[in-house]
Design a protein around this motif. Structure first.
Motif, short mmCIF file in Angstrom:
data_model
loop_
_atom_site.label_atom_id
_atom_site.label_comp_id
_atom_site.label_asym_id
_atom_site.label_seq_id
_atom_site.Cartn_x
_atom_site.Cartn_y
_atom_site.Cartn_z
N MET A 45 -14.07 12.24 -22.53
CA MET A 45 -15.47 11.81 -22.47
C MET A 45 -15.81 10.91 -23.64
O MET A 45 -16.52 9.91 -23.49
N ILE A 46 -15.31 11.27 -24.82
CA ILE A 46 -15.57 10.44 -26.01
C ILE A 46 -15.02 9.03 -25.80
O ILE A 46 -15.66 8.04 -26.18
N LYS A 47 -13.86 8.94 -25.16
CA LYS A 47 -13.20 7.65 -25.02
C LYS A 47 -13.82 6.78 -23.92
O LYS A 47 -13.77 5.55 -24.01
N VAL A 48 -14.38 7.41 -22.89
CA VAL A 48 -14.90 6.62 -21.77
C VAL A 48 -16.38 6.28 -21.93
O VAL A 48 -16.90 5.43 -21.20
N ILE A 49 -17.06 6.95 -22.88
CA ILE A 49 -18.46 6.62 -23.12
C ILE A 49 -18.56 5.18 -23.61
O ILE A 49 -17.86 4.78 -24.53
N PRO A 50 -19.44 4.36 -23.00
CA PRO A 50 -19.56 2.96 -23.42
C PRO A 50 -19.95 2.85 -24.89
O PRO A 50 -20.72 3.66 -25.42
N GLY A 51 -19.41 1.84 -25.56
CA GLY A 51 -19.74 1.62 -26.96
C GLY A 51 -18.55 1.84 -27.87
O GLY A 51 -17.54 2.44 -27.48
N ASP A 52 -18.68 1.34 -29.07
CA ASP A 52 -17.63 1.48 -30.08
C ASP A 52 -17.82 2.80 -30.83
O ASP A 52 -18.85 3.03 -31.47
N GLU A 53 -16.83 3.66 -30.73
CA GLU A 53 -16.92 4.98 -31.36
C GLU A 53 -17.09 4.86 -32.86
O GLU A 53 -17.86 5.61 -33.48
N ALA A 54 -16.41 3.93 -33.48
CA ALA A 54 -16.52 3.74 -34.92
C ALA A 54 -17.90 3.23 -35.31
O ALA A 54 -18.48 3.64 -36.32
N ALA A 55 -18.46 2.33 -34.50
CA ALA A 55 -19.79 1.80 -34.78
C ALA A 55 -20.85 2.89 -34.66
O ALA A 55 -21.80 2.94 -35.46
N VAL A 56 -20.67 3.79 -33.69
CA VAL A 56 -21.61 4.89 -33.53
C VAL A 56 -21.54 5.82 -34.74
O VAL A 56 -22.56 6.25 -35.28
N ALA A 57 -20.32 6.12 -35.19
CA ALA A 57 -20.15 7.02 -36.32
C ALA A 57 -20.64 6.39 -37.62
O ALA A 57 -21.15 7.09 -38.51
N ALA A 58 -20.51 5.08 -37.75
CA ALA A 58 -20.92 4.40 -38.99
C ALA A 58 -22.43 4.26 -39.09
O ALA A 58 -22.98 4.16 -40.19
N GLY A 59 -23.13 4.28 -37.94
CA GLY A 59 -24.58 4.16 -37.96
C GLY A 59 -25.05 2.78 -37.54
O GLY A 59 -24.27 1.80 -37.55
N GLU A 60 -26.32 2.71 -37.14
CA GLU A 60 -26.85 1.45 -36.61
C GLU A 60 -26.90 0.34 -37.65
O GLU A 60 -26.77 -0.84 -37.32
N SER A 61 -27.12 0.70 -38.91
CA SER A 61 -27.28 -0.33 -39.95
C SER A 61 -25.97 -0.70 -40.64
O SER A 61 -25.97 -1.45 -41.61
N ALA A 62 -24.86 -0.21 -40.14
CA ALA A 62 -23.56 -0.46 -40.78
C ALA A 62 -23.11 -1.90 -40.58
O ALA A 62 -23.33 -2.50 -39.52
N THR A 63 -22.48 -2.45 -41.60
CA THR A 63 -21.92 -3.80 -41.51
C THR A 63 -20.57 -3.74 -40.81
O THR A 63 -20.02 -2.66 -40.56
N ALA A 64 -20.01 -4.90 -40.51
CA ALA A 64 -18.71 -4.95 -39.85
C ALA A 64 -17.63 -4.32 -40.72
O ALA A 64 -16.72 -3.63 -40.21
N GLU A 65 -17.72 -4.53 -42.03
CA GLU A 65 -16.74 -3.93 -42.95
C GLU A 65 -16.86 -2.41 -42.95
O GLU A 65 -15.84 -1.69 -42.98
N MET A 66 -18.08 -1.91 -42.93
CA MET A 66 -18.29 -0.46 -42.91
C MET A 66 -17.78 0.16 -41.61
O MET A 66 -17.19 1.24 -41.61
N VAL A 67 -17.99 -0.55 -40.49
CA VAL A 67 -17.48 -0.06 -39.21
C VAL A 67 -15.96 0.00 -39.22
O VAL A 67 -15.35 0.98 -38.76
N GLU A 68 -15.33 -1.03 -39.78
CA GLU A 68 -13.87 -1.04 -39.82
C GLU A 68 -13.34 0.06 -40.73
O GLU A 68 -12.33 0.70 -40.44
N ALA A 69 -14.03 0.29 -41.86
CA ALA A 69 -13.61 1.36 -42.77
C ALA A 69 -13.75 2.72 -42.09
O ALA A 69 -12.90 3.60 -42.25
N THR A 70 -14.81 2.89 -41.32
CA THR A 70 -15.01 4.14 -40.58
C THR A 70 -13.93 4.32 -39.53
O THR A 70 -13.42 5.43 -39.32
N ARG A 71 -13.53 3.21 -38.88
CA ARG A 71 -12.48 3.27 -37.88
C ARG A 71 -11.17 3.78 -38.48
O ARG A 71 -10.49 4.63 -37.91
N VAL A 72 -10.85 3.26 -39.66
CA VAL A 72 -9.62 3.69 -40.33
C VAL A 72 -9.73 5.14 -40.80
O VAL A 72 -8.80 5.93 -40.67
N ARG A 73 -10.91 5.48 -41.35
CA ARG A 73 -11.11 6.85 -41.87
C ARG A 73 -11.00 7.90 -40.78
O ARG A 73 -10.44 8.97 -40.99
N LEU A 74 -11.50 7.58 -39.59
CA LEU A 74 -11.45 8.53 -38.48
C LEU A 74 -10.15 8.45 -37.68
O LEU A 74 -9.96 9.22 -36.74
#
Length: 339
Positions: free
Chosen positions: A26-55
């Motif tokens: 379910m997590i994988k098929v839900i529309p949207g970028d999982e890392a962007a959701v976890a990083a928050g709405e105000s996150a920059t592209a660098e923060m999203v990428e860092a969250t992607r690596v961290r998770l």
């Protein structure tokens, strides 16, 4: 016996694994970028990428799946994207409130359903039975949120009981176990205990009312079936009174089906707590899940789903064990099948 229990434990483990796998997908098929959701709405592209690596979201899907299961085994249900707190810790804080509510609802169900079913079975075909059957059908079909609002409105007019919250603001109960009723007793504050109990009455009744109707109908049907068995005719021939036969013989042999239904009702009560806790402004797993849905907190929602689903699976296992302990017929058929 042990072989059967071993098979049931294995089935329970497989069921939990299936639930976890479904949630992962379910997590994988839900529309949207999982890392962007976890990083928050105000996150920059660098923060999203860092969250992607961290998770570990930059890893292959199979690696992510193994890591997901590994976290679940350690009790890690993820991190809320709104509070940034571990979901497991948040659920642990609100769990006692829900357990108190569900426990009170189960107690209400047993106290009301057993005598009602006995009266209906004893008066089979008479007016008491007919009225009871009609009433249970009507009650079982009532939406729980509607029942909650109606009860709140009626009680608010008389002010007999509190209609929201868990305890009045003038009471402060030190948190020890998390269960406010127990903590108030441990603190020696009987006034706070009585107030917390008064706040629990209405939501417990509302949560239990539709399930109670189902249990009454199930137990009544089971009692009527038992009253046509040969052992009942033998007891009558020996001069046993109808009430003695109904309570001492038929009720015990009818308990297996009732326990099965009551055990399944735990899952329904946990699901119903989402509505009841919201209506009565009570903290708990239900209100936590409702708030997570409102705030689109994906990880909190899915973590709560895993927790509730696991509880339901465990309750199913405990019901099977209770059936074995209570009914020798179930033990005989189970052991015979395993042989």
């Amino acid at each position: 016996m042990w072989r059967f229990l071993g098979r049931r434990v294995l089935f329970m483990i497989v069921s939990v694994w299936g639930l976890a796998t479904a949630v992962f997908l379910m997590i994988k098929v839900i529309p949207g970028d999982e890392a962007a959701v976890a990083a928050g709405e105000s996150a920059t592209a660098e923060m999203v990428e860092a969250t992607r690596v961290r998770l570990g979201l930059d890893q292959p899907l199979a690696v992510q799946y193994v890591a997901f299961l590994s976290r679940l085994v350690r009790g890690d249900l993820g991190t809320s994207i709104t509070s940034h707190q571990p979901v497991a810790e948040s659920l642990e804080k609100v769990l006692p409130y829900t357990l108190e509510l569900v426990g009170a609802a189960i107690l209400f169900t047993v106290v009301v359903a057993v005598p009602a079913a006995l009266v209906m079975a004893a008066n089979h075909g008479k007016s008491a039975d007919m009225i009871g059957r009609v009433a249970t059908v009507i009650v079982a079909g009532m939406p729980i949120f509607w029942v909650g609002f109606v009860v709140q409105y009626l009680v608010a007019q008389s002010r007999v009981l509190p209609i929201s919250g868990v305890i009045s603001i003038q009471y402060t109960v030190p948190r020890q176990t998390g269960f406010i009723l127990i903590d108030s007793l441990l603190a020696g504050d009987t006034a706070a205990f009585g107030d917390a109990l008064a706040h629990l009455v209405l939501p417990a009744i509302v949560l239990a009312v539709t399930g109670t109707a189902v249990i009454i109908r199930t137990l009544r049907a089971s009692l009527l079936g038992e009253l046509h068995e040969d052992y009942v005719a033998l007891a009558r021939a020996k001069g046993a009174s109808p009430s003695y036969i109904l309570v001492r013989h038929a009720l015990r042999n009818s308990s297996v089906a009732t326990i099965s239904t009551l055990g399944l009702q735990v899952g329904y009560l946990l699901a119903g707590s989402v509505i009841v806790e919201s209506v009565f402004a009570r903290p708990g797993i239900g209100s936590y899940l409702a708030s997570a849905v409102t705030q689109k907190d994906t990880f909190a929602v899915l973590g709560s789903v895993i927790f509730i689903g696991t509880v339901v699976i465990i309750m199913s296992f405990l019901v099977d064990c209770a059936q074995l302990a209570i009914d020798p017929r179930v033990r005989a058929s189970t052991i015979g099948a395993e042989r």
